[in-house]
Design a protein around this motif. Structure first.
Motif, PDB file in Angstrom:
ATOM      1  N   LEU A 145       0.715  -1.274  -0.050  1.00  0.00           N
ATOM      2  CA  LEU A 145      -0.029  -0.339  -0.007  1.00  0.00           C
ATOM      3  C   LEU A 145       0.942   1.557  -0.140  1.00  0.00           C
ATOM      4  CD1 LEU A 145      -2.773  -0.832   2.989  1.00  0.00           C
ATOM      5  CD2 LEU A 145      -2.924  -1.498   0.222  1.00  0.00           C
ATOM      6  N   GLU A 146       2.054   1.217  -0.146  1.00  0.00           N
ATOM      7  CA  GLU A 146       2.504   2.850   0.617  1.00  0.00           C
ATOM      8  C   GLU A 146       2.816   3.393   1.465  1.00  0.00           C
ATOM      9  OE1 GLU A 146       3.466   3.720  -3.623  1.00  0.00           O
ATOM     10  OE2 GLU A 146       4.144   2.033  -4.507  1.00  0.00           O
ATOM     11  N   HIS A 147       2.357   4.375   1.153  1.00  0.00           N
ATOM     12  CA  HIS A 147       1.803   5.507   1.890  1.00  0.00           C
ATOM     13  C   HIS A 147       0.704   5.264   2.749  1.00  0.00           C
ATOM     14  CE1 HIS A 147       5.666   7.503   1.531  1.00  0.00           C
ATOM     15  NE2 HIS A 147       5.547   6.789   0.207  1.00  0.00           N
ATOM     16  N   TYR A 148       0.306   4.637   3.000  1.00  0.00           N
ATOM     17  CA  TYR A 148      -1.522   4.132   3.054  1.00  0.00           C
ATOM     18  C   TYR A 148      -1.817   4.184   5.231  1.00  0.00           C
ATOM     19  CZ  TYR A 148      -2.873   5.753  -1.195  1.00  0.00           C
ATOM     20  OH  TYR A 148      -3.203   6.198  -2.461  1.00  0.00           O
ATOM     21  N   ASN A 149      -0.603   3.572   5.052  1.00  0.00           N
ATOM     22  CA  ASN A 149      -0.952   2.803   6.205  1.00  0.00           C
ATOM     23  C   ASN A 149       0.569   3.684   7.551  1.00  0.00           C
ATOM     24  OD1 ASN A 149       1.626   1.341   5.584  1.00  0.00           O
ATOM     25  ND2 ASN A 149       0.814  -0.237   6.706  1.00  0.00           N
ATOM     26  N   ASP A 150       0.962   5.265   7.361  1.00  0.00           N
ATOM     27  CA  ASP A 150       1.897   5.293   7.821  1.00  0.00           C
ATOM     28  C   ASP A 150       2.278   5.462   9.237  1.00  0.00           C
ATOM     29  OD1 ASP A 150       3.579   6.086   5.659  1.00  0.00           O
ATOM     30  OD2 ASP A 150       2.516   7.842   5.408  1.00  0.00           O
ATOM     31  N   THR A 151       0.998   5.565   9.931  1.00  0.00           N
ATOM     32  CA  THR A 151       0.603   5.724  11.284  1.00  0.00           C
ATOM     33  C   THR A 151       0.732   4.196  12.378  1.00  0.00           C
ATOM     34  OG1 THR A 151      -0.964   7.657  11.170  1.00  0.00           O
ATOM     35  CG2 THR A 151      -1.106   6.056  13.154  1.00  0.00           C
ATOM     36  N   GLU A 152       0.209   3.312  11.292  1.00  0.00           N
ATOM     37  CA  GLU A 152       0.745   1.983  11.883  1.00  0.00           C
ATOM     38  C   GLU A 152       1.949   1.137  11.730  1.00  0.00           C
ATOM     39  OE1 GLU A 152      -2.026   2.524   9.534  1.00  0.00           O
ATOM     40  OE2 GLU A 152      -3.930   2.365  10.655  1.00  0.00           O
ATOM     41  N   PHE A 153       3.104   1.244  10.757  1.00  0.00           N
ATOM     42  CA  PHE A 153       3.661   1.218  10.146  1.00  0.00           C
ATOM     43  C   PHE A 153       4.909   1.756  11.584  1.00  0.00           C
ATOM     44  CE2 PHE A 153       7.963   1.798   8.068  1.00  0.00           C
ATOM     45  CZ  PHE A 153       7.885   0.366   7.628  1.00  0.00           C
ATOM     46  N   SER A 154       4.690   3.038  11.228  1.00  0.00           N
ATOM     47  CA  SER A 154       5.700   4.072  12.450  1.00  0.00           C
ATOM     48  C   SER A 154       4.870   3.285  14.225  1.00  0.00           C
ATOM     49  CB  SER A 154       5.066   5.171  12.680  1.00  0.00           C
ATOM     50  OG  SER A 154       5.038   5.907  11.573  1.00  0.00           O
ATOM     51  N   SER A 155       3.908   2.681  14.280  1.00  0.00           N
ATOM     52  CA  SER A 155       3.736   2.204  15.457  1.00  0.00           C
ATOM     53  C   SER A 155       4.424   0.872  15.562  1.00  0.00           C
ATOM     54  CB  SER A 155       2.457   2.300  15.491  1.00  0.00           C
ATOM     55  OG  SER A 155       1.839   1.762  16.617  1.00  0.00           O
ATOM     56  N   ALA A 156       4.245   0.141  14.822  1.00  0.00           N
ATOM     57  CA  ALA A 156       4.865  -1.665  14.447  1.00  0.00           C
ATOM     58  C   ALA A 156       6.619  -0.825  14.694  1.00  0.00           C
ATOM     59  CB  ALA A 156       4.663  -2.168  13.566  1.00  0.00           C
ATOM     60  N   GLN A 157       7.059   0.029  14.452  1.00  0.00           N
ATOM     61  CA  GLN A 157       8.899   0.287  13.992  1.00  0.00           C
ATOM     62  C   GLN A 157       8.879   0.776  15.759  1.00  0.00           C
ATOM     63  OE1 GLN A 157       8.704   3.285  11.618  1.00  0.00           O
ATOM     64  NE2 GLN A 157      11.075   1.362  10.592  1.00  0.00           N
ATOM     65  N   GLU A 158       8.424   1.390  16.971  1.00  0.00           N
ATOM     66  CA  GLU A 158       8.602   1.948  17.764  1.00  0.00           C
ATOM     67  C   GLU A 158       8.231   0.782  18.634  1.00  0.00           C
ATOM     68  OE1 GLU A 158       4.985   4.823  18.485  1.00  0.00           O
ATOM     69  OE2 GLU A 158       6.462   6.275  17.017  1.00  0.00           O
ATOM     70  N   GLN A 159       6.979   0.084  18.785  1.00  0.00           N
ATOM     71  CA  GLN A 159       7.349  -1.258  19.307  1.00  0.00           C
ATOM     72  C   GLN A 159       8.166  -2.393  19.111  1.00  0.00           C
ATOM     73  OE1 GLN A 159       4.198  -3.767  17.996  1.00  0.00           O
ATOM     74  NE2 GLN A 159       3.738  -5.082  20.155  1.00  0.00           N
ATOM     75  N   ILE A 160       8.965  -2.277  17.911  1.00  0.00           N
ATOM     76  CA  ILE A 160      10.166  -3.044  17.589  1.00  0.00           C
ATOM     77  C   ILE A 160      11.131  -2.670  18.428  1.00  0.00           C
ATOM     78  CG2 ILE A 160      11.615  -3.655  16.031  1.00  0.00           C
ATOM     79  CD1 ILE A 160       9.095  -5.768  16.264  1.00  0.00           C
ATOM     80  N   GLU A 161      11.316  -1.495  17.993  1.00  0.00           N
ATOM     81  CA  GLU A 161      12.347  -0.369  19.391  1.00  0.00           C
ATOM     82  C   GLU A 161      12.490  -0.823  20.807  1.00  0.00           C
ATOM     83  OE1 GLU A 161      15.854   1.757  20.167  1.00  0.00           O
ATOM     84  OE2 GLU A 161      14.604   0.488  17.920  1.00  0.00           O
ATOM     85  N   ALA A 162      11.039  -0.303  21.347  1.00  0.00           N
ATOM     86  CA  ALA A 162      10.727  -1.112  22.614  1.00  0.00           C
ATOM     87  C   ALA A 162      11.264  -2.171  23.536  1.00  0.00           C
ATOM     88  CB  ALA A 162       9.674  -0.848  22.883  1.00  0.00           C
ATOM     89  N   THR A 163      10.414  -2.816  22.272  1.00  0.00           N
ATOM     90  CA  THR A 163      10.811  -4.995  22.936  1.00  0.00           C
ATOM     91  C   THR A 163      12.004  -5.054  22.972  1.00  0.00           C
ATOM     92  OG1 THR A 163       8.514  -5.120  21.416  1.00  0.00           O
ATOM     93  CG2 THR A 163      10.452  -6.976  21.741  1.00  0.00           C
ATOM     94  N   TYR A 164      12.788  -4.489  21.714  1.00  0.00           N
ATOM     95  CA  TYR A 164      14.433  -4.540  22.245  1.00  0.00           C
ATOM     96  C   TYR A 164      15.282  -3.986  22.937  1.00  0.00           C
ATOM     97  CZ  TYR A 164      19.241  -4.092  20.006  1.00  0.00           C
ATOM     98  OH  TYR A 164      20.969  -4.291  20.126  1.00  0.00           O
TER      99      TYR A 164
END
Length: 87
Positions: free
Chosen positions: A31-50
């Motif tokens: 979808l490219e740019h249609y889910n920016d918020t969810e994508f960023s949230s997933a990145q933040e979750q990965i970082e916090a988990t790490y």
């Protein structure tokens, strides 16, 4: 020292974060740019988990540390893929 149960629960938390981030990564590729918020949230979750993983690994025995190290590699790999995705 971390208990066996706490490490197992954390491994489950890591797997949940990986599943969520992988789903967002797959969706972002389509979808490219249609889910920016969810994508960023997933990145933040990965970082916090790490970060949590790194703290927990300091109080583990060698076997638990090896389990967490394998999980760390999976988290880093997906985190790198998400960063490199032209999103």
């Amino acid at each position: 020292m971390a208990t066996r149960e706490s490490v197992e629960q954390f491994i489950q938390q890591c797997e949940d974060a990986l599943r969520n981030a992988h789903a967002q990564y797959t969706e972002a590729k389509q979808l490219e740019h249609y889910n920016d918020t969810e994508f960023s949230s997933a990145q933040e979750q990965i970082e916090a988990t790490y970060n949590d993983l790194m703290h927990l690994s300091q109080s583990c025995n060698a076997q638990q540390r090896e389990q967490l190290n394998r999980m760390r590699l999976q988290l880093q790999n997906l985190q790198n893929e998400m960063t490199l995705l032209r999103h």
